[in-house]
Motif scaffolding. Structure first.
Motif, PDB file in Angstrom:
ATOM      1  N   ASP A 176     -71.978  21.892 -14.258  1.00 40.81           N
ATOM      2  CA  ASP A 176     -71.926  22.378 -15.639  1.00 40.81           C
ATOM      3  C   ASP A 176     -70.516  22.714 -16.112  1.00 40.81           C
ATOM      4  O   ASP A 176     -70.342  23.283 -17.187  1.00 40.81           O
ATOM      5  CB  ASP A 176     -72.861  23.565 -15.840  1.00 40.81           C
ATOM      6  N   THR A 177     -69.492  22.340 -15.323  1.00 43.38           N
ATOM      7  CA  THR A 177     -68.107  22.470 -15.791  1.00 43.38           C
ATOM      8  C   THR A 177     -67.554  21.135 -16.283  1.00 43.38           C
ATOM      9  O   THR A 177     -66.428  21.089 -16.788  1.00 43.38           O
ATOM     10  CB  THR A 177     -67.186  22.982 -14.664  1.00 43.38           C
ATOM     11  N   VAL A 178     -68.310  20.060 -16.144  1.00 43.64           N
ATOM     12  CA  VAL A 178     -67.835  18.722 -16.480  1.00 43.64           C
ATOM     13  C   VAL A 178     -68.022  18.452 -17.971  1.00 43.64           C
ATOM     14  O   VAL A 178     -69.126  18.606 -18.503  1.00 43.64           O
ATOM     15  CB  VAL A 178     -68.556  17.652 -15.635  1.00 43.64           C
ATOM     16  N   ALA A 179     -66.954  18.040 -18.622  1.00 41.31           N
ATOM     17  CA  ALA A 179     -67.031  17.675 -20.040  1.00 41.31           C
ATOM     18  C   ALA A 179     -67.642  16.300 -20.219  1.00 41.31           C
ATOM     19  O   ALA A 179     -68.452  16.088 -21.127  1.00 41.31           O
ATOM     20  CB  ALA A 179     -65.635  17.703 -20.670  1.00 41.31           C
ATOM     21  N   ALA A 180     -67.247  15.344 -19.361  1.00 46.12           N
ATOM     22  CA  ALA A 180     -67.733  13.978 -19.528  1.00 46.12           C
ATOM     23  C   ALA A 180     -67.595  13.192 -18.239  1.00 46.12           C
ATOM     24  O   ALA A 180     -66.728  13.467 -17.400  1.00 46.12           O
ATOM     25  CB  ALA A 180     -66.955  13.267 -20.638  1.00 46.12           C
ATOM     26  N   VAL A 181     -68.466  12.209 -18.117  1.00 47.48           N
ATOM     27  CA  VAL A 181     -68.341  11.163 -17.103  1.00 47.48           C
ATOM     28  C   VAL A 181     -67.911   9.901 -17.833  1.00 47.48           C
ATOM     29  O   VAL A 181     -68.527   9.513 -18.836  1.00 47.48           O
ATOM     30  CB  VAL A 181     -69.667  10.936 -16.363  1.00 47.48           C
ATOM     31  N   LEU A 182     -66.847   9.270 -17.332  1.00 48.53           N
ATOM     32  CA  LEU A 182     -66.289   8.071 -17.951  1.00 48.53           C
ATOM     33  C   LEU A 182     -66.493   6.873 -17.021  1.00 48.53           C
ATOM     34  O   LEU A 182     -66.032   6.893 -15.873  1.00 48.53           O
ATOM     35  CB  LEU A 182     -64.797   8.278 -18.225  1.00 48.53           C
ATOM     36  N   LEU A 183     -67.173   5.843 -17.531  1.00 46.25           N
ATOM     37  CA  LEU A 183     -67.469   4.659 -16.726  1.00 46.25           C
ATOM     38  C   LEU A 183     -67.282   3.398 -17.553  1.00 46.25           C
ATOM     39  O   LEU A 183     -67.474   3.403 -18.770  1.00 46.25           O
ATOM     40  CB  LEU A 183     -68.919   4.686 -16.228  1.00 46.25           C
ATOM     41  N   GLU A 184     -66.927   2.310 -16.883  1.00 46.27           N
ATOM     42  CA  GLU A 184     -67.023   0.973 -17.471  1.00 46.27           C
ATOM     43  C   GLU A 184     -68.373   0.378 -17.055  1.00 46.27           C
ATOM     44  O   GLU A 184     -68.717   0.442 -15.869  1.00 46.27           O
ATOM     45  CB  GLU A 184     -65.899   0.082 -16.955  1.00 46.27           C
ATOM     46  N   PRO A 185     -69.132  -0.205 -17.978  1.00 49.08           N
ATOM     47  CA  PRO A 185     -70.406  -0.840 -17.580  1.00 49.08           C
ATOM     48  C   PRO A 185     -70.193  -1.960 -16.573  1.00 49.08           C
ATOM     49  O   PRO A 185     -71.041  -2.199 -15.713  1.00 49.08           O
ATOM     50  CB  PRO A 185     -70.955  -1.377 -18.897  1.00 49.08           C
ATOM     51  N   ILE A 186     -69.062  -2.666 -16.691  1.00 46.24           N
ATOM     52  CA  ILE A 186     -68.588  -3.623 -15.699  1.00 46.24           C
ATOM     53  C   ILE A 186     -67.083  -3.388 -15.601  1.00 46.24           C
ATOM     54  O   ILE A 186     -66.398  -3.381 -16.618  1.00 46.24           O
ATOM     55  CB  ILE A 186     -68.860  -5.083 -16.114  1.00 46.24           C
ATOM     56  N   GLN A 187     -66.573  -3.192 -14.409  1.00 40.64           N
ATOM     57  CA  GLN A 187     -65.137  -2.948 -14.274  1.00 40.64           C
ATOM     58  C   GLN A 187     -64.378  -4.266 -14.431  1.00 40.64           C
ATOM     59  O   GLN A 187     -64.614  -5.218 -13.686  1.00 40.64           O
ATOM     60  CB  GLN A 187     -64.826  -2.304 -12.936  1.00 40.64           C
ATOM     61  N   GLY A 188     -63.445  -4.307 -15.401  1.00 45.40           N
ATOM     62  CA  GLY A 188     -62.732  -5.529 -15.717  1.00 45.40           C
ATOM     63  C   GLY A 188     -61.487  -5.746 -14.882  1.00 45.40           C
ATOM     64  O   GLY A 188     -61.383  -6.722 -14.137  1.00 45.40           O
ATOM     65  N   GLU A 189     -60.531  -4.842 -14.988  1.00 52.71           N
ATOM     66  CA  GLU A 189     -59.269  -5.023 -14.272  1.00 52.71           C
ATOM     67  C   GLU A 189     -59.476  -5.022 -12.768  1.00 52.71           C
ATOM     68  O   GLU A 189     -58.700  -5.631 -12.022  1.00 52.71           O
ATOM     69  CB  GLU A 189     -58.265  -3.937 -14.673  1.00 52.71           C
ATOM     70  N   ALA A 190     -60.505  -4.367 -12.287  1.00 52.14           N
ATOM     71  CA  ALA A 190     -60.799  -4.347 -10.852  1.00 52.14           C
ATOM     72  C   ALA A 190     -61.298  -5.698 -10.356  1.00 52.14           C
ATOM     73  O   ALA A 190     -61.440  -5.888  -9.140  1.00 52.14           O
ATOM     74  CB  ALA A 190     -61.828  -3.263 -10.541  1.00 52.14           C
ATOM     75  N   GLY A 191     -61.574  -6.624 -11.279  1.00 49.70           N
ATOM     76  CA  GLY A 191     -61.993  -7.962 -10.879  1.00 49.70           C
ATOM     77  C   GLY A 191     -63.430  -8.297 -11.204  1.00 49.70           C
ATOM     78  O   GLY A 191     -64.068  -9.073 -10.503  1.00 49.70           O
ATOM     79  N   VAL A 192     -63.954  -7.704 -12.276  1.00 47.31           N
ATOM     80  CA  VAL A 192     -65.330  -7.948 -12.748  1.00 47.31           C
ATOM     81  C   VAL A 192     -66.327  -7.439 -11.700  1.00 47.31           C
ATOM     82  O   VAL A 192     -67.066  -8.201 -11.064  1.00 47.31           O
ATOM     83  CB  VAL A 192     -65.575  -9.428 -13.094  1.00 47.31           C
ATOM     84  N   VAL A 193     -66.317  -6.135 -11.523  1.00 45.13           N
ATOM     85  CA  VAL A 193     -67.200  -5.465 -10.568  1.00 45.13           C
ATOM     86  C   VAL A 193     -68.413  -4.931 -11.323  1.00 45.13           C
ATOM     87  O   VAL A 193     -68.276  -4.141 -12.262  1.00 45.13           O
ATOM     88  CB  VAL A 193     -66.466  -4.318  -9.853  1.00 45.13           C
ATOM     89  N   VAL A 194     -69.592  -5.374 -10.907  1.00 45.73           N
ATOM     90  CA  VAL A 194     -70.842  -4.989 -11.562  1.00 45.73           C
ATOM     91  C   VAL A 194     -71.519  -3.899 -10.730  1.00 45.73           C
ATOM     92  O   VAL A 194     -71.670  -4.054  -9.514  1.00 45.73           O
ATOM     93  CB  VAL A 194     -71.776  -6.201 -11.711  1.00 45.73           C
ATOM     94  N   PRO A 195     -71.938  -2.787 -11.342  1.00 45.96           N
ATOM     95  CA  PRO A 195     -72.577  -1.717 -10.562  1.00 45.96           C
ATOM     96  C   PRO A 195     -74.001  -2.093 -10.172  1.00 45.96           C
ATOM     97  O   PRO A 195     -74.586  -3.023 -10.740  1.00 45.96           O
ATOM     98  CB  PRO A 195     -72.569  -0.538 -11.535  1.00 45.96           C
ATOM     99  N   PRO A 196     -74.581  -1.378  -9.229  1.00 45.70           N
ATOM    100  CA  PRO A 196     -75.973  -1.641  -8.850  1.00 45.70           C
ATOM    101  C   PRO A 196     -76.927  -1.377 -10.010  1.00 45.70           C
ATOM    102  O   PRO A 196     -76.637  -0.586 -10.912  1.00 45.70           O
ATOM    103  CB  PRO A 196     -76.219  -0.652  -7.699  1.00 45.70           C
ATOM    104  N   ASP A 197     -78.062  -2.033  -9.979  1.00 44.57           N
ATOM    105  CA  ASP A 197     -79.094  -1.782 -10.983  1.00 44.57           C
ATOM    106  C   ASP A 197     -79.459  -0.300 -10.981  1.00 44.57           C
ATOM    107  O   ASP A 197     -79.597   0.321  -9.920  1.00 44.57           O
ATOM    108  CB  ASP A 197     -80.348  -2.612 -10.683  1.00 44.57           C
TER     109      ASP A 197
END
Length: 389
Positions: A176-197
């Motif tokens: 409850d101290t976290v303002a936000a979680v920041l994510l890319e739906p698919i990481q681009g610069e990392a080489g097109v990394v897709v997260p698990p379903d």
């Protein structure tokens, strides 16, 4: 003047932030570009996912010309029709009520979102390893690569890092101290990394439980790149903040921070500003890009053409897997030879990106044809054969 002549002049006049350029381009048409020596290339990078309609598209040319001849720039004491229409259109495409802040780039869109998170009264941000969110001081603080950050520290703090795609790690990091979680739906610069379903759905549940914002960086994945207007939509979630840029203007600099629901009220008069953000010319260009993607069926085309690359390259013995969605394509190699592949591709007339030593990234214009894609797959297959030999 030749490519060599222009490169020499570049090195004498332009800051050395990018190293020696791979070439000197002088014109483009559709999915092709030409350099100062007259060599033709098929652009499979699209200005790093920017040139959604390719080069010299008449829809953008007409929109910019007409708008510039009518009203080129106004201060932020006023608004304009294309600015209002684009904000309404983005909210319509995302399918939820909210508010939009326009910027000139993706990093500025992320700066706006970062400032919005501070208005929650909390300061902690949880970000994924492998992320890239921009080069300005705030966005850089949220970018994973230490080599980018270290020369400019101290940066804005209170940032925690978790492995991308690891739901348990994310849940453990968010309280409850976290303002936000920041994510890319698919990481681009990392080489097109897709997260698990299920990862984005879990992120939404975790942030909602702790009263934190879910902020999705769609600077690279948004505006049709993934074969949908936004890459997160297939997960069925509603984030609080979405940042877009790159393909939004089809080559004209523009970005946007889209704040949904209550998050749309976080930034109030005096909290943030920009001189050029929401410029009539840039917003007119973005409206033309969106209208063309809709009228020409380019979301379907992105999915179809992207599958040609993934399916066509997946079986090569040097390829461990192909990743991504739509026309954001990753090619993961079994050996760290992507620099060799990229160099050989350029010599063969293909512009691609070696995102990491083992990952290639393709982000061509959404207008790419079946014939162009199949020809590129054949050329890349031959190059992979030669590199492997």
């Amino acid at each position: 003047m030749t490519v060599s002549d222009w490169t020499e002049r570049y090195q004498g006049a332009v800051m050395n932030t990018f190293g020696t350029p791979q070439g000197v381009l002088v014109r483009g048409e559709g999915a092709y570009v030409w350099d100062a020596d007259g060599t033709k290339y098929l652009d499979l990078l699209g200005g790093i996912a920017v040139n959604a309609l390719g080069h010299g598209h008449p829809a953008i040319l007409d929109a910019v010309t007409q708008q510039l001849g009518t009203l080129g720039h106004i201060s932020n004491f006023f608004t304009s029709k294309p600015q209002v229409e684009l904000a309404e259109k983005l909210l319509d495409l995302i399918g939820h009520e909210g508010r939009v802040f326009f910027t000139n780039s993706g990093t500025e869109a992320n700066e706006a979102a970062f400032k919005a998170t501070r208005r929650t009264g909390r300061t902690r941000i949880v970000v994924a390893e492998g992320s890239f969110h921009g080069r300005t001081m705030g966005a850089l603080a949220l970018t994973s690569k230490e080599a980018y950050r270290a020369p400019f520290e101290p940066l804005p703090g209170d940032v925690s890092w978790v492995p991308y795609g690891d739901t348990a790690a994310l849940e453990a990091a968010v309280d409850d101290t976290v303002a936000a979680v920041l994510l890319e739906p698919i990481q681009g610069e990392a080489g097109v990394v897709v997260p698990p379903d299920g990862y984005l759905q879990a992120a939404r549940e975790i942030t909602s439980k702790q009263g934190a914002l879910l902020w999705l960086d769609e600077v690279q994945t948004g505006m049709g790149r993934s074969g949908a207007w936004f890459a997160h939509t297939e997960s069925g979630i509603v984030p609080d903040l979405v940042t877009v840029a790159k393909g939004l203007g089809g080559g004209i600099p523009i970005g946007a921070c889209i704040a949904l629901g209550d998050a749309g009220q976080l930034l109030q008069p005096g909290n943030h500003g920009t001189t050029f953000g929401g410029n009539p010319v840039a917003t007119a260009a973005a409206l033309a890009v969106i209208a063309t993607i809709e009228s020409d069926g380019l979301l379907d085309n992105a999915r179809k053409i992207g599958d040609i690359f993934r399916d066509g390259l997946a079986s090569h013995p040097l390829v461990a897997e192909t990743t991504g969605r739509g026309l954001l394509v990753g090619v993961v190699l079994t050996e760290p030879v992507t620099a060799d592949v990229q160099k050989a591709a350029l010599a063969a007339g293909l512009i691609i990106n070696n995102a990491t030593p083992t990952r290639l990234r393709l982000a061509p214009p959404l207008i790419l044809t079946v014939e162009q894609a199949e020809g590129a797959v054949a050329t890349l297959t031959q190059i992979l054969d030669e590199v492997m030999a």
